[in-house]
Enzyme design. Structure first.
Site, PDB file in Angstrom:
ATOM      1  N   HIS A  23       8.749   4.026   9.551  1.00 27.66           N
ATOM      2  CA  HIS A  23       7.326   4.297   9.321  1.00 27.66           C
ATOM      3  C   HIS A  23       7.139   5.792   9.153  1.00 27.66           C
ATOM      4  CE1 HIS A  23       6.420   0.197  10.361  1.00 27.66           C
ATOM      5  NE2 HIS A  23       7.223   0.333  11.402  1.00 27.66           N
ATOM      6  N   ASN A  50       0.796  -1.238   0.000  1.00 31.25           N
ATOM      7  CA  ASN A  50       0.000   0.000   0.000  1.00 31.25           C
ATOM      8  C   ASN A  50       0.825   1.283   0.000  1.00 31.25           C
ATOM      9  OD1 ASN A  50      -2.641  -1.262   0.020  1.00 31.25           O
ATOM     10  ND2 ASN A  50      -2.108  -1.950   2.081  1.00 31.25           N
ATOM     11  N   ALA A  59       1.897  -2.798   6.655  1.00 31.22           N
ATOM     12  CA  ALA A  59       1.135  -3.614   7.607  1.00 31.22           C
ATOM     13  C   ALA A  59       1.832  -4.928   7.948  1.00 31.22           C
ATOM     14  CB  ALA A  59      -0.264  -3.884   7.061  1.00 31.22           C
ATOM     15  N   ASN A 114      10.325  -0.075   5.055  1.00 33.83           N
ATOM     16  CA  ASN A 114       8.978   0.221   5.539  1.00 33.83           C
ATOM     17  C   ASN A 114       8.115  -0.963   5.109  1.00 33.83           C
ATOM     18  OD1 ASN A 114       6.441   1.059   6.220  1.00 33.83           O
ATOM     19  ND2 ASN A 114       6.686   3.142   5.408  1.00 33.83           N
TER      20      ASN A 114
HETATM   21  C1  DQA Z   1       3.187   2.417   7.965  1.00 34.36           C
HETATM   22  C2  DQA Z   1       2.399   2.104   9.240  1.00 34.36           C
HETATM   23  C3  DQA Z   1       1.702   0.760   9.139  1.00 34.36           C
HETATM   24  O1  DQA Z   1       0.963   0.487  10.325  1.00 34.36           O
HETATM   25  C4  DQA Z   1       0.745   0.763   7.965  1.00 34.36           C
HETATM   26  O2  DQA Z   1       0.134  -0.501   7.834  1.00 34.36           O
HETATM   27  C5  DQA Z   1       1.384   1.211   6.703  1.00 34.36           C
HETATM   28  C6  DQA Z   1       2.299   2.339   6.737  1.00 34.36           C
HETATM   29  C7  DQA Z   1       3.798   3.837   7.992  1.00 34.36           C
HETATM   30  O3  DQA Z   1       4.672   4.106   7.184  1.00 34.36           O
HETATM   31  O4  DQA Z   1       3.385   4.669   8.792  1.00 34.36           O
HETATM   32  O5  DQA Z   1       1.094   0.687   5.626  1.00 34.36           O
HETATM   33  O6  DQA Z   1       4.245   1.481   7.832  1.00 34.36           O
END
Ligand code: DQA
Length: 139
Positions: A98, A10, A75, A72
């Site tokens: 993150h 994502n 999730a 990164n």
């Molecule tokens: C993330 C934080 C995660 O909990 C989330 O699922 C993401 C992005 C961040 O960069 O803040 O996809 O890794």
């Protein structure tokens, strides 16, 4: 110094995805900025993004030729034992990053199964989280 930047599921949606949490910049834009920051510090970056757990595992397994990995895991951070085991299996140090402050969000984000096998964790500074990880390798 050669570093591999891995972005998980994502993160290819940055710019459109929950801008109130992740900002309005795209992953391409953040990556281009980071590449410039790295060049100024004498580091060379390679970028990899995947929404597929096994592809991230394979990228970590193949990270031998890099001095470090900036990861990164999205999730997957919170439940992927396969990614944790891949990090533990390689000698290349991995820094967990993150964009958001995962500790200020839902309870399930407060658990990172990869943190114990990472060199360190940077969370909550937006795209600067990536630069701070970069600086952690350069010193
Ligand atoms: C993330 C934080 C995660 O909990 C989330 O699922 C993401 C992005 C961040 O960069 O803040 O996809 O890794």
């Amino acid at each position: 110094m050669k570093l591999l930047v891995i972005n998980g599921p994502n993160l290819n949606m940055l710019g459109k995805r929950e801008p109130g949490v992740y900002g309005s910049e795209t992953l391409d834009s953040i990556s281009a900025w980071l590449e410039g920051e790295a060049a100024a510090l004498g580091a060379e970056l390679t970028f990899f993004q995947s929404n597929v757990e096994g592809e991230i595992v394979a990228a970590i397994q193949d990270a031998d030729n890099y001095d470090g990995v900036i990861l990164n895991a999205g999730a997957y951070t919170h439940y992927s034992i396969a990614i944790r085991d891949a990090i533990a299996a390689v000698r290349t140090p991995v820094v967990e990053v993150h964009l958001s402050n995962v500790h200020a969000r839902e309870d399930f984000r407060k658990t990172s199964v990869i943190a114990p096998v990472c060199a360190g964790t940077i969370s909550g500074f937006g795209k600067l989280s990536y630069k701070l990880a970069l600086v952690s390798f350069i010193g």
